[in-house]
Motif scaffolding. Structure first.
Motif, PDB file in Angstrom:
ATOM      1  N   PRO A 135      40.496   8.747  29.853  1.00 41.80           N
ATOM      2  CA  PRO A 135      39.263   9.156  30.536  1.00 41.80           C
ATOM      3  C   PRO A 135      38.683  10.472  30.005  1.00 41.80           C
ATOM      4  O   PRO A 135      37.466  10.659  30.003  1.00 41.80           O
ATOM      5  N   THR A 136      39.545  11.374  29.541  1.00 42.81           N
ATOM      6  CA  THR A 136      39.061  12.630  28.961  1.00 42.81           C
ATOM      7  C   THR A 136      38.312  12.360  27.663  1.00 42.81           C
ATOM      8  O   THR A 136      37.275  12.980  27.388  1.00 42.81           O
ATOM      9  N   ALA A 137      38.823  11.416  26.882  1.00 46.36           N
ATOM     10  CA  ALA A 137      38.125  11.026  25.654  1.00 46.36           C
ATOM     11  C   ALA A 137      36.762  10.427  25.983  1.00 46.36           C
ATOM     12  O   ALA A 137      35.763  10.716  25.315  1.00 46.36           O
ATOM     13  N   ALA A 138      36.719   9.593  27.020  1.00 47.47           N
ATOM     14  CA  ALA A 138      35.449   8.993  27.430  1.00 47.47           C
ATOM     15  C   ALA A 138      34.453  10.070  27.853  1.00 47.47           C
ATOM     16  O   ALA A 138      33.272  10.026  27.491  1.00 47.47           O
ATOM     17  N   ALA A 139      34.934  11.053  28.614  1.00 45.32           N
ATOM     18  CA  ALA A 139      34.060  12.132  29.086  1.00 45.32           C
ATOM     19  C   ALA A 139      33.501  12.948  27.925  1.00 45.32           C
ATOM     20  O   ALA A 139      32.357  13.408  27.967  1.00 45.32           O
ATOM     21  N   LYS A 140      34.310  13.130  26.890  1.00 53.77           N
ATOM     22  CA  LYS A 140      33.835  13.890  25.729  1.00 53.77           C
ATOM     23  C   LYS A 140      32.689  13.162  25.049  1.00 53.77           C
ATOM     24  O   LYS A 140      31.680  13.777  24.688  1.00 53.77           O
TER      25      LYS A 140
END
Length: 277
Positions: A135-140
């Motif tokens: 999810p952190t990758a998606a947010a980036k």
């Protein structure tokens, strides 16, 4: 503001979908140009994304797999072989070698899981520059400063909450697209492979969605149970969200607006590549 975030993301996602479907790079790559790669070892597919040094999309490819379950690699060599094929295909198209890549895992799946993903990447000849949570990758990729990303993959639902560009809360639950497949298999008394194909049949989407809707409601309930910890906007990503009524169901359960980018299955893979520095 939410619509502006999705507008920028959707433009990039449309470009990436064209590349994947057409198997052609966005542009020619210059000799010795620095490229960034992302590897998403998913439950239903493995995706390789390639960006330039300014995070502009260059190339991408994917292949369906059965090497990962609930976000965990269960068939190491199958994962390696698929990724090696994707890497060789990318290098042939681009005319250069992919030297590094970043990987990702579902939130809170542990160092052992991260090490396995890193090993898969390095078995193909690339140096693994890091392992991020999905999810952190998606947010980036979404350039999300404040909000909640719900990354629903084949095996897990990862939820990350961001405030002032910082990750403040993350959870992961073992429910995802594969659980939809199991429900379909039970309903129609068919094998998982047949149920998976049925799930992807756009002509039967309305019939399929009526059966798997309770699974979607369960996913939304996980977010709802977080209460005041959830920050708007709520953005759902991942291949399991690829149903027309998905956001409507999510919104009704959460009682708040839910957003979904175009081609949500490619959001996390593109974000992973952005971490390859």
């Amino acid at each position: 503001m939410e619509k502006e975030i999705l507008k920028n993301s959707n433009e990039q996602l449309k470009k990436f979908a064209m590349i994947v479907n057409g198997d052609k790079p966005m542009r020619k790559v210059k000799p010795e140009e620095k490229l960034k790669a992302g590897v998403d070892l998913g439950t239903s597919s493995i995706v390789l994304t390639v960006l330039d040094s300014k995070n502009r999309i260059v190339y991408g490819a994917y292949e369906y797999d059965h090497a990962v379950q609930d976000g965990i690699v269960v068939n190491f060599m199958e994962s390696v072989n698929i990724l090696r094929r994707l890497k060789e295909k990318a290098e042939k198209v681009l005319g250069c070698e992919l030297k590094t890549a970043c990987g990702a895992i579902p939130p809170k799946t542990g160092e052992k899981s991260a090490k396995v993903v890193a090993n898969v990447i390095e078995e193909t000849g690339m140096i693994c520059t890091g392992i991020e949570d999905e999810p952190t990758a998606a947010a980036k990729f979404l350039r999300l400063v404040n909000g909640t990303v719900v990354d629903i993959g084949g095996g897990t639902t990862g939820i990350s909450v961001f405030k002032n560009n910082k990750l403040i809360h993350v959870i992961d639950e073992a429910t995802g697209g594969f659980h939809m497949t199991l429900v379909l298999g039970g309903r129609y008394k068919i094998k998982n492979d047949e149920a998976e194909q049925l799930k992807r049949d756009k002509d039967k989407e309305a019939e399929v969605y009526a059966v798997i809707k309770p699974v979607v409601e369960k996913m939304a309930a996980i977010v709802q149970n977080m209460g005041a910890e959830v920050i708007d906007p709520v953005i759902v990503v991942g291949g399991a969200t690829n149903f027309t009524e998905f956001t409507n169901t999510f919104s009704k359960t959460l009682k708040r607006k839910v957003y979904k980018p175009l081609y949500p299955q490619f959001v996390t893979p593109l974000g992973i590549a952005m971490f390859d520095d």
